[in-house]
Design a protein around this motif. Structure first.
Motif, PDB file in Angstrom:
ATOM      1  N   SER A  39       0.844  -1.196   0.000  1.00 36.28           N
ATOM      2  CA  SER A  39       0.000   0.000   0.000  1.00 36.28           C
ATOM      3  C   SER A  39       0.881   1.248   0.000  1.00 36.28           C
ATOM      4  O   SER A  39       2.107   1.160   0.100  1.00 36.28           O
ATOM      5  N   ALA A  40       0.222   2.402  -0.073  1.00 29.31           N
ATOM      6  CA  ALA A  40       0.942   3.676   0.003  1.00 29.31           C
ATOM      7  C   ALA A  40       1.292   4.057   1.434  1.00 29.31           C
ATOM      8  O   ALA A  40       1.881   5.109   1.672  1.00 29.31           O
ATOM      9  N   GLY A  41       0.942   3.209   2.400  1.00 26.34           N
ATOM     10  CA  GLY A  41       1.348   3.432   3.778  1.00 26.34           C
ATOM     11  C   GLY A  41       0.323   4.182   4.603  1.00 26.34           C
ATOM     12  O   GLY A  41      -0.735   4.591   4.127  1.00 26.34           O
ATOM     13  N   GLY A  42       0.646   4.359   5.867  1.00 30.32           N
ATOM     14  CA  GLY A  42      -0.247   5.042   6.789  1.00 30.32           C
ATOM     15  C   GLY A  42       0.020   4.614   8.221  1.00 30.32           C
ATOM     16  O   GLY A  42       0.956   3.865   8.509  1.00 30.32           O
ATOM     17  N   GLU A  43      -0.841   5.084   9.111  1.00 30.75           N
ATOM     18  CA  GLU A  43      -0.627   4.885  10.541  1.00 30.75           C
ATOM     19  C   GLU A  43      -0.615   3.415  10.963  1.00 30.75           C
ATOM     20  O   GLU A  43       0.027   3.051  11.949  1.00 30.75           O
ATOM     21  N   TYR A  44      -1.324   2.560  10.234  1.00 28.97           N
ATOM     22  CA  TYR A  44      -1.398   1.157  10.620  1.00 28.97           C
ATOM     23  C   TYR A  44      -0.123   0.372  10.312  1.00 28.97           C
ATOM     24  O   TYR A  44      -0.032  -0.805  10.666  1.00 28.97           O
ATOM     25  N   GLU A  45       0.859   0.994   9.685  1.00 30.22           N
ATOM     26  CA  GLU A  45       2.131   0.299   9.438  1.00 30.22           C
ATOM     27  C   GLU A  45       2.741  -0.196  10.753  1.00 30.22           C
ATOM     28  O   GLU A  45       3.326  -1.285  10.803  1.00 30.22           O
ATOM     29  N   ALA A  46       2.627   0.600  11.806  1.00 26.22           N
ATOM     30  CA  ALA A  46       3.205   0.213  13.103  1.00 26.22           C
ATOM     31  C   ALA A  46       2.528  -1.038  13.640  1.00 26.22           C
ATOM     32  O   ALA A  46       3.187  -1.954  14.148  1.00 26.22           O
ATOM     33  N   LEU A  47       1.202  -1.106  13.549  1.00 28.40           N
ATOM     34  CA  LEU A  47       0.471  -2.282  14.013  1.00 28.40           C
ATOM     35  C   LEU A  47       0.830  -3.505  13.169  1.00 28.40           C
ATOM     36  O   LEU A  47       1.030  -4.603  13.718  1.00 28.40           O
ATOM     37  N   LEU A  48       0.924  -3.320  11.864  1.00 25.02           N
ATOM     38  CA  LEU A  48       1.281  -4.439  10.987  1.00 25.02           C
ATOM     39  C   LEU A  48       2.645  -5.009  11.373  1.00 25.02           C
ATOM     40  O   LEU A  48       2.822  -6.228  11.473  1.00 25.02           O
ATOM     41  N   GLU A  49       3.603  -4.132  11.606  1.00 31.20           N
ATOM     42  CA  GLU A  49       4.939  -4.590  11.999  1.00 31.20           C
ATOM     43  C   GLU A  49       4.885  -5.339  13.328  1.00 31.20           C
ATOM     44  O   GLU A  49       5.529  -6.387  13.488  1.00 31.20           O
ATOM     45  N   LEU A  50       4.115  -4.811  14.263  1.00 28.97           N
ATOM     46  CA  LEU A  50       3.982  -5.451  15.575  1.00 28.97           C
ATOM     47  C   LEU A  50       3.407  -6.869  15.449  1.00 28.97           C
ATOM     48  O   LEU A  50       3.783  -7.765  16.201  1.00 28.97           O
TER      49      LEU A  50
END
Length: 352
Positions: A39-50
């Motif tokens: 995706s083009a990214g966003g705030e949920y990147e942190a949750l995905l990594e976690l």
């Protein structure tokens, strides 16, 4: 199994498509699968990594030069990750995934907004997931082969994006409080909700209306509210990252949509045990157990909506009964069930 989810972005803006995809990716990764989101990214990147989900950045904006760049970038991502399944949640993604599919992977799409004309492009996939029976029926009428379609109804309970419902703090709303959580779009029926509230406001002088959400038509609704005699009792709350605080605090939740394939907010509202009123359109009746978990009214009918609100506000017993009804049969609204049914669709394809 190696799984890619492709969507436009992962921003935390209350977008139901994004929320469904993020939930699936996180639960799949927690179950031991190799999962990536493109995706083009966003705030949920942190949750995905976690949660152990890899994120690949891909700008899918539909400008000619960017489309070429996106195609080249996507092909490189697919070659590196080597997915068994690519799950496309939006139109540009399904086109990209189809172009470079070959025999490398199976392609799944989810039709989230079947009322959009371009949603027919989701039929390019090997399997097409409809988020409600109403969406499946609509896609069959529009020409998607029935053998391609599978129904996986939306559910959000137990989402990795949210806390346990008991962990949210209530808000000091004015009571009785009527609320909606919805994008500020004409199709969400905000105009009818404001009109219905104006019709009942004089009979219930303590009642207040809370409109939670943002969108392109917000100014139209603000102007409509300003023109009423009860404008000081209509509150535009904007986007809220924790709408659950409104759901646990209100007396009546209303979703007055004209079109709504399978709104996630109804499962969240049901979990809180608020009385629910929804329109008898698309996937809303399914999300409310066909009227057993919430009252149903015709779409685009502010008078019918006003009548139901009067009934609920006039009878504490009726209000309490519908609060209790909302909380029954919640098991089917869990993200765990959505995850399991989606994995069944994937396995069908891989074993063919």
């Amino acid at each position: 199994m190696r799984i890619i989810h492709i969507l436009n972005h992962v921003q935390e803006i209350g977008n139901g498509i994004v929320n469904v995809a993020v939930d699936l990716a996180c639960l799949q990764a927690k179950s031991g699968y190799e999962v990536a989101v493109v995706s083009a990214g966003g705030e949920y990147e942190a949750l995905l990594e976690l949660c152990g989900v890899k994120h690949y950045h891909l700008n899918q904006s539909r400008k000619p030069i960017n489309t070429i760049k996106a195609a080249i970038r996507y092909r490189a991502i697919a070659a590196e990750f080597q997915p068994d399944i690519v799950h496309a949640h939006m139109m540009t993604g399904v086109i990209l995934a189809r172009i470079f599919k070959g025999r490398k992977y199976a392609l799944v799409s989810t039709v989230h907004n079947e009322f959009q004309r371009a949603s027919l492009l989701m039929g390019l996939a090997d399997r097409v997931i409809a988020v409600s029976k109403a969406v499946q029926d609509s896609m069959i009428r529009r020409g998607i082969p029935e053998h391609k379609l599978r129904v996986v109804c939306n559910g959000t309970l137990g989402s990795p994006r949210t806390r346990q419902i008991q962990d949210y703090l209530p808000l000091p709303l004015q009571h009785p409080a009527i609320a909606t959580v919805a994008g500020m779009y004409q199709r969400k029926g905000i105009a009818e909700l404001i009109a219905a509230f104006e019709q009942i406001a004089s009979d219930f002088p303590q009642a207040h209306l809370y409109l939670v959400g943002n969108g392109p038509d917000k100014q139209l609704f603000e102007a409509q509210a300003e023109a009423t005699s009860v404008k000081e009792r209509i509150h535009f709350e904007g986007f809220q990252p924790e709408p659950q605080r409104y759901l646990i605090s209100c007396d009546i939740f209303v979703l007055a949509s004209h079109r709504d394939p399978c709104p996630l907010v109804l499962s969240e509202a049901r979990e809180t045990g608020t009385a629910i009123v929804g329109t008898q359109i698309d996937g809303i009746p399914e999300a409310l157990d066909n009227g057993r978990a919430g009252l149903l009214v015709p779409a685009k009918d502010s008078h019918a909506l006003a009548e139901v609100l009067v009934q609920l506000l006039s009878s504490a017993e009726m209000l309490q009964e519908w609060k209790q009804r909302a909380k029954k049969n919640l098991e089917r609204l869990s993200v765990a069930r959505v995850h399991q049914e989606t994995m069944t669709v994937y396995r069908e394809l891989i074993t063919e």
